[in-house]
Design a protein around this motif. Structure first.
Motif, PDB file in Angstrom:
ATOM      1  N   HIS A  15      -6.759  26.254  62.748  1.00 53.57           N
ATOM      2  CA  HIS A  15      -5.977  25.106  62.270  1.00 53.57           C
ATOM      3  C   HIS A  15      -6.785  23.809  62.218  1.00 53.57           C
ATOM      4  O   HIS A  15      -6.273  22.779  61.843  1.00 53.57           O
ATOM      5  N   HIS A  16      -8.072  23.862  62.583  1.00 51.61           N
ATOM      6  CA  HIS A  16      -8.917  22.671  62.441  1.00 51.61           C
ATOM      7  C   HIS A  16      -9.695  22.676  61.127  1.00 51.61           C
ATOM      8  O   HIS A  16     -10.440  21.746  60.844  1.00 51.61           O
ATOM      9  N   LEU A  17      -9.554  23.760  60.375  1.00 56.95           N
ATOM     10  CA  LEU A  17     -10.361  23.939  59.172  1.00 56.95           C
ATOM     11  C   LEU A  17     -10.060  22.866  58.122  1.00 56.95           C
ATOM     12  O   LEU A  17      -8.904  22.601  57.811  1.00 56.95           O
ATOM     13  N   GLU A  18     -11.122  22.269  57.578  1.00 56.23           N
ATOM     14  CA  GLU A  18     -10.923  21.339  56.460  1.00 56.23           C
ATOM     15  C   GLU A  18     -11.028  22.139  55.167  1.00 56.23           C
ATOM     16  O   GLU A  18     -11.865  23.039  55.048  1.00 56.23           O
ATOM     17  N   TRP A  19     -10.193  21.801  54.202  1.00 52.68           N
ATOM     18  CA  TRP A  19     -10.031  22.651  53.023  1.00 52.68           C
ATOM     19  C   TRP A  19     -10.388  21.898  51.734  1.00 52.68           C
ATOM     20  O   TRP A  19      -9.943  20.777  51.542  1.00 52.68           O
ATOM     21  N   PHE A  20     -11.172  22.537  50.870  1.00 52.77           N
ATOM     22  CA  PHE A  20     -11.541  21.939  49.582  1.00 52.77           C
ATOM     23  C   PHE A  20     -11.376  22.979  48.485  1.00 52.77           C
ATOM     24  O   PHE A  20     -11.573  24.162  48.734  1.00 52.77           O
ATOM     25  N   ASP A  39      -3.482  33.467  44.921  1.00 57.58           N
ATOM     26  CA  ASP A  39      -2.592  32.389  45.323  1.00 57.58           C
ATOM     27  C   ASP A  39      -3.353  31.442  46.265  1.00 57.58           C
ATOM     28  O   ASP A  39      -3.552  31.746  47.435  1.00 57.58           O
ATOM     29  N   ALA A  40      -3.790  30.302  45.704  1.00 56.73           N
ATOM     30  CA  ALA A  40      -4.619  29.364  46.480  1.00 56.73           C
ATOM     31  C   ALA A  40      -3.868  28.827  47.702  1.00 56.73           C
ATOM     32  O   ALA A  40      -4.452  28.683  48.775  1.00 56.73           O
ATOM     33  N   GLY A  41      -2.572  28.580  47.529  1.00 57.84           N
ATOM     34  CA  GLY A  41      -1.775  28.059  48.642  1.00 57.84           C
ATOM     35  C   GLY A  41      -1.697  29.062  49.781  1.00 57.84           C
ATOM     36  O   GLY A  41      -1.824  28.714  50.955  1.00 57.84           O
ATOM     37  N   LYS A  42      -1.537  30.314  49.387  1.00 60.68           N
ATOM     38  CA  LYS A  42      -1.426  31.362  50.391  1.00 60.68           C
ATOM     39  C   LYS A  42      -2.756  31.567  51.105  1.00 60.68           C
ATOM     40  O   LYS A  42      -2.806  31.764  52.317  1.00 60.68           O
ATOM     41  N   CYS A  43      -3.832  31.485  50.345  1.00 64.09           N
ATOM     42  CA  CYS A  43      -5.161  31.653  50.937  1.00 64.09           C
ATOM     43  C   CYS A  43      -5.395  30.555  51.972  1.00 64.09           C
ATOM     44  O   CYS A  43      -5.868  30.810  53.078  1.00 64.09           O
ATOM     45  N   ARG A  44      -5.028  29.344  51.586  1.00 61.89           N
ATOM     46  CA  ARG A  44      -5.196  28.219  52.503  1.00 61.89           C
ATOM     47  C   ARG A  44      -4.373  28.426  53.772  1.00 61.89           C
ATOM     48  O   ARG A  44      -4.837  28.206  54.885  1.00 61.89           O
ATOM     49  N   GLU A  45      -3.141  28.868  53.563  1.00 60.16           N
ATOM     50  CA  GLU A  45      -2.252  29.121  54.698  1.00 60.16           C
ATOM     51  C   GLU A  45      -2.848  30.186  55.629  1.00 60.16           C
ATOM     52  O   GLU A  45      -2.861  30.032  56.850  1.00 60.16           O
ATOM     53  N   ASN A  46      -3.383  31.247  55.037  1.00 58.93           N
ATOM     54  CA  ASN A  46      -4.016  32.298  55.836  1.00 58.93           C
ATOM     55  C   ASN A  46      -5.209  31.752  56.623  1.00 58.93           C
ATOM     56  O   ASN A  46      -5.390  32.079  57.784  1.00 58.93           O
ATOM     57  N   GLU A 104     -14.740  30.393  63.087  1.00 58.57           N
ATOM     58  CA  GLU A 104     -15.945  29.633  63.449  1.00 58.57           C
ATOM     59  C   GLU A 104     -16.224  28.472  62.502  1.00 58.57           C
ATOM     60  O   GLU A 104     -16.915  27.530  62.865  1.00 58.57           O
ATOM     61  N   ALA A 105     -15.727  28.576  61.265  1.00 51.84           N
ATOM     62  CA  ALA A 105     -16.086  27.597  60.240  1.00 51.84           C
ATOM     63  C   ALA A 105     -15.448  26.235  60.515  1.00 51.84           C
ATOM     64  O   ALA A 105     -14.402  26.136  61.149  1.00 51.84           O
ATOM     65  N   ASP A 106     -16.111  25.175  60.035  1.00 49.02           N
ATOM     66  CA  ASP A 106     -15.546  23.832  60.142  1.00 49.02           C
ATOM     67  C   ASP A 106     -14.843  23.443  58.855  1.00 49.02           C
ATOM     68  O   ASP A 106     -13.881  22.709  58.870  1.00 49.02           O
ATOM     69  N   LEU A 107     -15.389  23.911  57.724  1.00 48.86           N
ATOM     70  CA  LEU A 107     -14.682  23.668  56.481  1.00 48.86           C
ATOM     71  C   LEU A 107     -14.751  24.883  55.584  1.00 48.86           C
ATOM     72  O   LEU A 107     -15.666  25.706  55.696  1.00 48.86           O
ATOM     73  N   CYS A 108     -13.753  24.967  54.725  1.00 49.57           N
ATOM     74  CA  CYS A 108     -13.677  26.082  53.789  1.00 49.57           C
ATOM     75  C   CYS A 108     -13.608  25.512  52.385  1.00 49.57           C
ATOM     76  O   CYS A 108     -12.838  24.598  52.114  1.00 49.57           O
ATOM     77  N   ILE A 109     -14.457  26.043  51.509  1.00 53.03           N
ATOM     78  CA  ILE A 109     -14.449  25.610  50.118  1.00 53.03           C
ATOM     79  C   ILE A 109     -13.985  26.786  49.266  1.00 53.03           C
ATOM     80  O   ILE A 109     -14.610  27.852  49.267  1.00 53.03           O
ATOM     81  N   LEU A 110     -12.876  26.577  48.584  1.00 57.30           N
ATOM     82  CA  LEU A 110     -12.407  27.592  47.638  1.00 57.30           C
ATOM     83  C   LEU A 110     -13.083  27.299  46.305  1.00 57.30           C
ATOM     84  O   LEU A 110     -12.874  26.237  45.715  1.00 57.30           O
ATOM     85  N   VAL A 123     -12.048  32.572  44.038  1.00 52.56           N
ATOM     86  CA  VAL A 123     -10.723  33.073  43.626  1.00 52.56           C
ATOM     87  C   VAL A 123     -10.775  34.496  43.068  1.00 52.56           C
ATOM     88  O   VAL A 123      -9.740  35.096  42.798  1.00 52.56           O
ATOM     89  N   THR A 124     -11.997  35.033  42.916  1.00 51.48           N
ATOM     90  CA  THR A 124     -12.084  36.425  42.472  1.00 51.48           C
ATOM     91  C   THR A 124     -12.066  37.387  43.664  1.00 51.48           C
ATOM     92  O   THR A 124     -12.175  38.587  43.509  1.00 51.48           O
ATOM     93  N   GLU A 125     -11.927  36.795  44.867  1.00 53.88           N
ATOM     94  CA  GLU A 125     -11.802  37.633  46.063  1.00 53.88           C
ATOM     95  C   GLU A 125     -10.307  37.672  46.443  1.00 53.88           C
ATOM     96  O   GLU A 125      -9.489  37.092  45.764  1.00 53.88           O
TER      97      GLU A 125
END
Ligand code: GDP
Ligand code: MG
Ligand code: ZN
Ligand code: ZN
Ligand code: ZN
Ligand code: ZN
Lengths: 118, 264
Positions: free
Chosen positions: B235-240, B222-229, B204-210, B188-190
């Motif tokens: 659109h296959h990315l899994e989000w944590f 904005d975590a929601g916006k980051c996820r949306e981006n 290329e990633a399969d999952l993204c960890i915030l 979140v500091t990025e």
């Protein structure tokens, strides 16, 4: 700068190929770098001249073809040009777009100068 | 010149083990030599011909990555490739999750950094097998480095191998290592537009960890916006969302990995 390590690997591959073919040198290289491949052609050209110093490909002319990206909508099936991964379908606004081309990164062909017989 | 053994290899990758100062292995392809033919200035009117190759530039890496993958699959070793900018928390994340997973599955780690064995030392403190790849001037791991590294680790069957790539969101996306999944970490500091700035990596990633969500109250992220981006790029990315510091969100991820290991 990842273009440098890529330039080195192209030089290495082509030097091996030139030897295999018994070639004197390679005078031309045609690359295909899709607009979505994540490679900066100008930067690659710059690195290539450094990477090729003193090798059989040193004097090769690098020609780069850059095909556009093509996306296909996962909802309505429409195909359309894309310039970025986050494309939106111009038909139905869906973001479920699959990239069908534009990610290629190929050595298409090379021009070889044969060694003249002694 | 290599600072450990004084050999003349330049810029090549080296394997190291924490605490073993004498141990280091240069990674090179066997039989590869650097003899270069020197041109003789003028060109003869030789015959020229065109050879169609249509060869993927990353062909060699891809082939070796598939060999690695075959080895991992045959021994049922689940491999994760962790990718992020420097400092997003890859090592911290591993330090938190390994103790929690260790009793379920044997874990081993390959650490990638340009210099130092610092991260390997942090992992070794957890008591799991670890090896450091120092890439020198190289900015990413490749399949050959990983191949050389895992041969130096005594990997167990039915285990988990975590690979921490060099901190860089650009070229590690292009180099398949033979992993099962690519895990991209962003903190979140990025900027929350990072997925748009580095689309190849997020694609290329399969999952993204915030990571570092403990800092959310203090930063303009904005975590929601980051996820949306991120979802726009893939659109296959899994989000944590986690904090490797406080442990928040790690239970969700652990459930996910347990299920993956079961399916695997
Ligand atoms: N506040 C906070 N700091 C963190 C968190 N995760 C990592 N850090 C800090 O971020 C810095 C970089 O972490 P590190 O794991 O070395 O990052 P790496 O370069 O991706 O391996 C260190 O100072 C960590 O203590 C987190 O969840 N919250
Ligand atoms: Mg680290
Ligand atoms: Zn790079
Ligand atoms: Zn559509
Ligand atoms: Zn050495
Ligand atoms: Zn790199």
């Amino acid at each position: 700068m990842h273009e440098m390590s890529i330039a080195l690997s192209i030089v290495e591959t082509l030097e091996a190929k030139a030897r295999e073919e018994g070639a004197g040198r390679i005078s031309g290289i045609d690359l295909v770098i899709g607009k979505l491949a994540g490679i900066e052609p100008e930067s690659l050209k710059f690195c290539f001249s450094a990477a090729a110093k003193g090798t059989l490909v040193e004097e090769a002319v690098l020609v780069i073809e850059e095909p556009e990206g093509l996306g296909e909508c996962g909802e309505c099936g429409r195909k359309f040009p894309v310039s970025f991964y986050y494309a939106e379908c111009p038909g139905c606004r869906s973001l479920r777009v699959k990239i069908v081309s534009g990610e290629e990164f190929l050595i298409q062909s090379i021009t070889i100068e044969d060694q003249e017989g002694e | 010149m290599c600072d450990t053994c004084g050999c003349s290899s330049e810029g090549g990758a080296v394997l190291r083990k924490p605490g073993l100062n004498d141990y280091h292995v240069h990674i090179s392809e066997s039989g590869h030599t650097h003899e270069h033919t020197h041109e003789h200035g003028h060109h003869h009117q030789g015959k020229s011909r065109t050879l169609v190759l249509e060869q993927d530039v990353l062909h060699k890496n891809n082939l070796l990555a598939e060999r690695n993958r075959g080895y991992f699959e045959a021994r049922n070793i689940f491999v994760l490739n962790f990718l992020s900018s420097p400092g997003s928390g890859k090592t911290s994340f591993l330090e938190k999750i390994i103790p929690a997973l260790q009793h379920l599955v044997p874990v081993a780690v390959i650490e990638g950094d340009q210099q130092t064995t610092n991260d390997a030392e942090r992992i070794q403190a957890l008591g799991v097998p670890v090896i450091q790849i120092n890439t020198g001037s190289g900015c990413h791991l490749d399949a050959l480095m990983v191949n050389s590294a895992f041969k130096e680790l005594e990997l167990q069957n039915n285990s988990l191998l975590c690979i921490e790539n060099v901190g860089n969101l650009v070229c590690p996306a292009m180099f398949d290592l033979g992993e099962a999944l690519k895990v991209v970490i962003i903190s979140v500091t990025e900027g929350d537009d990072k997925p748009l700035k580095y689309p190849n990596m997020f694609h290329e990633a399969d999952l993204c960890i915030l990571n570092k969500i403990d800092l959310l109250p203090f930063v303009d992220f904005d975590a929601g916006k980051c996820r949306e981006n991120a979802m726009r790029v893939n659109h296959h990315l899994e989000w944590f969302e986690v904090s490797a510091k406080t442990g928040e969100g790690l239970d969700v991820w652990q459930e996910w990995i347990k299920n993956k290991l079961k399916q695997h």
